[in-house]
Enzyme design. Structure first.
Site, PDB file in Angstrom:
ATOM      1  N   LYS A  32       0.849  -1.209   0.000  1.00  0.00           N
ATOM      2  CA  LYS A  32       0.000   0.000   0.000  1.00  0.00           C
ATOM      3  C   LYS A  32       0.873   1.244   0.000  1.00  0.00           C
ATOM      4  O   LYS A  32       2.041   1.218   0.419  1.00  0.00           O
ATOM      5  CB  LYS A  32      -0.960   0.019   1.196  1.00  0.00           C
ATOM      6  CG  LYS A  32      -0.293   0.158   2.582  1.00  0.00           C
ATOM      7  CD  LYS A  32      -0.163   1.597   3.078  1.00  0.00           C
ATOM      8  CE  LYS A  32       0.589   1.680   4.395  1.00  0.00           C
ATOM      9  NZ  LYS A  32       1.605   2.656   4.524  1.00  0.00           N
ATOM     10  N   ALA A 122      10.815  -2.346   5.622  1.00  0.00           N
ATOM     11  CA  ALA A 122      10.933  -1.084   6.392  1.00  0.00           C
ATOM     12  C   ALA A 122      10.821   0.121   5.464  1.00  0.00           C
ATOM     13  O   ALA A 122      11.626   1.037   5.474  1.00  0.00           O
ATOM     14  CB  ALA A 122      12.250  -1.022   7.171  1.00  0.00           C
ATOM     15  N   GLY A 128       5.098  -5.981   5.937  1.00  0.00           N
ATOM     16  CA  GLY A 128       4.895  -6.947   7.028  1.00  0.00           C
ATOM     17  C   GLY A 128       3.414  -7.132   7.329  1.00  0.00           C
ATOM     18  O   GLY A 128       2.945  -8.247   7.536  1.00  0.00           O
ATOM     19  N   THR A 130       0.859  -6.753   5.320  1.00  0.00           N
ATOM     20  CA  THR A 130       0.112  -7.448   4.262  1.00  0.00           C
ATOM     21  C   THR A 130       0.401  -8.954   4.296  1.00  0.00           C
ATOM     22  O   THR A 130      -0.485  -9.767   4.040  1.00  0.00           O
ATOM     23  CB  THR A 130       0.395  -6.805   2.878  1.00  0.00           C
ATOM     24  OG1 THR A 130      -0.577  -7.257   1.952  1.00  0.00           O
ATOM     25  CG2 THR A 130       1.770  -7.113   2.349  1.00  0.00           C
ATOM     26  N   ASP A 162      -2.202  -1.196  10.285  1.00  0.00           N
ATOM     27  CA  ASP A 162      -2.396  -1.297   8.833  1.00  0.00           C
ATOM     28  C   ASP A 162      -2.973  -2.638   8.395  1.00  0.00           C
ATOM     29  O   ASP A 162      -3.331  -2.804   7.224  1.00  0.00           O
ATOM     30  CB  ASP A 162      -1.034  -1.165   8.117  1.00  0.00           C
ATOM     31  CG  ASP A 162      -0.550   0.269   8.054  1.00  0.00           C
ATOM     32  OD1 ASP A 162      -1.385   1.181   8.210  1.00  0.00           O
ATOM     33  OD2 ASP A 162       0.664   0.463   7.839  1.00  0.00           O
TER      34      ASP A 162
HETATM   35  O1  C5P Z   1       0.281  -0.412  14.651  1.00  0.00           O
HETATM   36  P1  C5P Z   1       1.716  -0.582  14.299  1.00  0.00           P
HETATM   37  O2  C5P Z   1       2.373  -1.667  15.114  1.00  0.00           O
HETATM   38  O3  C5P Z   1       1.965  -0.732  12.851  1.00  0.00           O
HETATM   39  O4  C5P Z   1       2.418   0.786  14.721  1.00  0.00           O
HETATM   40  C1  C5P Z   1       3.807   0.924  14.902  1.00  0.00           C
HETATM   41  C2  C5P Z   1       4.081   2.092  15.813  1.00  0.00           C
HETATM   42  O5  C5P Z   1       3.696   3.309  15.176  1.00  0.00           O
HETATM   43  C3  C5P Z   1       3.284   2.061  17.109  1.00  0.00           C
HETATM   44  O6  C5P Z   1       3.995   1.396  18.109  1.00  0.00           O
HETATM   45  C4  C5P Z   1       3.105   3.528  17.433  1.00  0.00           C
HETATM   46  O7  C5P Z   1       4.224   4.014  18.117  1.00  0.00           O
HETATM   47  C5  C5P Z   1       3.085   4.198  16.082  1.00  0.00           C
HETATM   48  N1  C5P Z   1       1.710   4.506  15.662  1.00  0.00           N
HETATM   49  C6  C5P Z   1       1.034   5.552  16.262  1.00  0.00           C
HETATM   50  N2  C5P Z   1      -0.253   5.814  15.890  1.00  0.00           N
HETATM   51  C7  C5P Z   1      -0.866   5.081  14.941  1.00  0.00           C
HETATM   52  C8  C5P Z   1      -0.181   4.025  14.309  1.00  0.00           C
HETATM   53  C9  C5P Z   1       1.109   3.760  14.691  1.00  0.00           C
HETATM   54  O8  C5P Z   1       1.580   6.262  17.127  1.00  0.00           O
HETATM   55  N3  C5P Z   1      -2.122   5.381  14.619  1.00  0.00           N
END
Ligand code: C5P
Length: 300
Positions: A32, A122, A128, A130, A162
């Site tokens: 995405k 990254a 990751g 998906t 995501d």
């Molecule tokens: O949800 P995900 O594990 O992909 O998010 C990675 C990091 O990005 C989270 O630990 C958080 O610190 C940050 N994040 C955030 N707010 C979001 C999505 C992600 O602060 N809405």
């Protein structure tokens, strides 16, 4: 690569069938990009309240799940940066399914997950997430659980912000942590060129934490104001441009708050963006927390 429209949610292809049930499924797990990413404020759960517009691409990983007959979850991937242990989100997806459906696990045994990695790692392209979404769909099929989309979505939310979008695919407005989805129909068929330095990967955690340090003074604290702000996106000029297939307007209206953090810290990423901008593309922007920069183009 075409930003395929609506066709790019995780797609399952049956690989082999013995009498019953199927023993393996192969899935296409699309990448995405973010056409829009606005950070509204802090949430009680420590995440950020976001307003995003997400778009699946034709670029995808190939994920195969295969019953292995032993009580193990094993990941296979020949990309050097993809972990093969529990830290891989695809492994965590399988583990979560095992916890939620112990009877299916007892019946069918463990799973081998083969990932053919085509999405850069990254990179801000949800590579990751998906793969994890593909594992949920693959196990639902292989274990014949018959889960509904909302049931799968509820499991996906636990894995990452995501992952629900990766299950759904297509084009969508994403709010909340990113897990609340509102599909956008009629999105145009455009092309994107992705550029990423192999040796520059950005931590999403770092990007959001740093954003908070620098910009939290501007965060919305009032929940009602947050809701009002969030709901404005559905009638925004960008969403209108998407539904009217106006590539030029989309290119002009794209926005990503995280660029304010990542571009100054990674000048090479900023340089890629400037290079794209000089080539006369419809628009250019960093995707998610980077480090991928994409250029939106009318034609191949
Ligand atoms: O949800 P995900 O594990 O992909 O998010 C990675 C990091 O990005 C989270 O630990 C958080 O610190 C940050 N994040 C955030 N707010 C979001 C999505 C992600 O602060 N809405």
């Amino acid at each position: 690569m075409g930003f395929a429209t609506g066709l790019t949610s995780v797609i399952a292809l049956t690989l082999s069938s013995f009498i019953l049930p199927m023993r393996a499924y192969s899935l296409i797990a699309p990448a995405k990009i973010n056409l829009y990413l606005k950070i509204l404020g802090d949430r009680a759960d420590g995440y950020h309240e976001l307003v995003m517009i997400l778009q699946s691409l034709e670029l995808g990983d190939q994920v195969q799940v295969r019953a292995n007959g032993i009580e193990k979850i094993r990941i296979y991937c020949d990309h050097p940066e993809v972990p093969l242990d529990q830290t891989n989100l695809a492994h965590r997806a399988a583990q979560l399914m095992v916890q939620q459906f112990p009877e299916a696990y007892a019946n069918y045994g463990g799973v081998d997950i083969h990932i053919e990695k085509n999405i850069p790692v990254a990179a801000g392209l949800a590579g990751g997430s998906t793969d994890a979404a593909a594992v949920l769909v693959g196990l639902d099929l292989m274990w014949q659980l018959g889960l509904t989309y909302p049931e799968l979505e509820a499991i996906a939310e636990n894995l990452g912000s995501d992952v629900p979008f990766c299950l759904a695919g297509g084009s969508a407005i994403a709010t909340g942590r990113g897990e609340k989805l509102d599909p956008i129909t009629n999105s145009p068929c455009l092309f994107v060129v992705l550029a990423k330095y192999r040796n520059i990967g950005v931590s999403t955690l770092w990007a959001y934490q740093t954003y908070r340090q620098e910009f939290s003074h501007g965060y919305i604290n009032d929940p009602d104001r947050m809701k009002t702000q969030s709901s404005k996106i559905s009638s925004s000029p960008l969403v209108q441009a998407i539904t009217r297939s106006n590539g030029e307007e989309i290119g002009k209206l794209m926005h990503n708050d995280l660029e304010k953090i990542v571009l100054p810290e990674y000048p090479k990423v900023a340089q890629l963006r400037e290079t794209f901008a000089r080539t006369g593309v419809l628009g250019t922007m960093m995707s998610g927390s980077g480090s991928t920069v994409f250029a939106l183009c009318e034609s191949a």
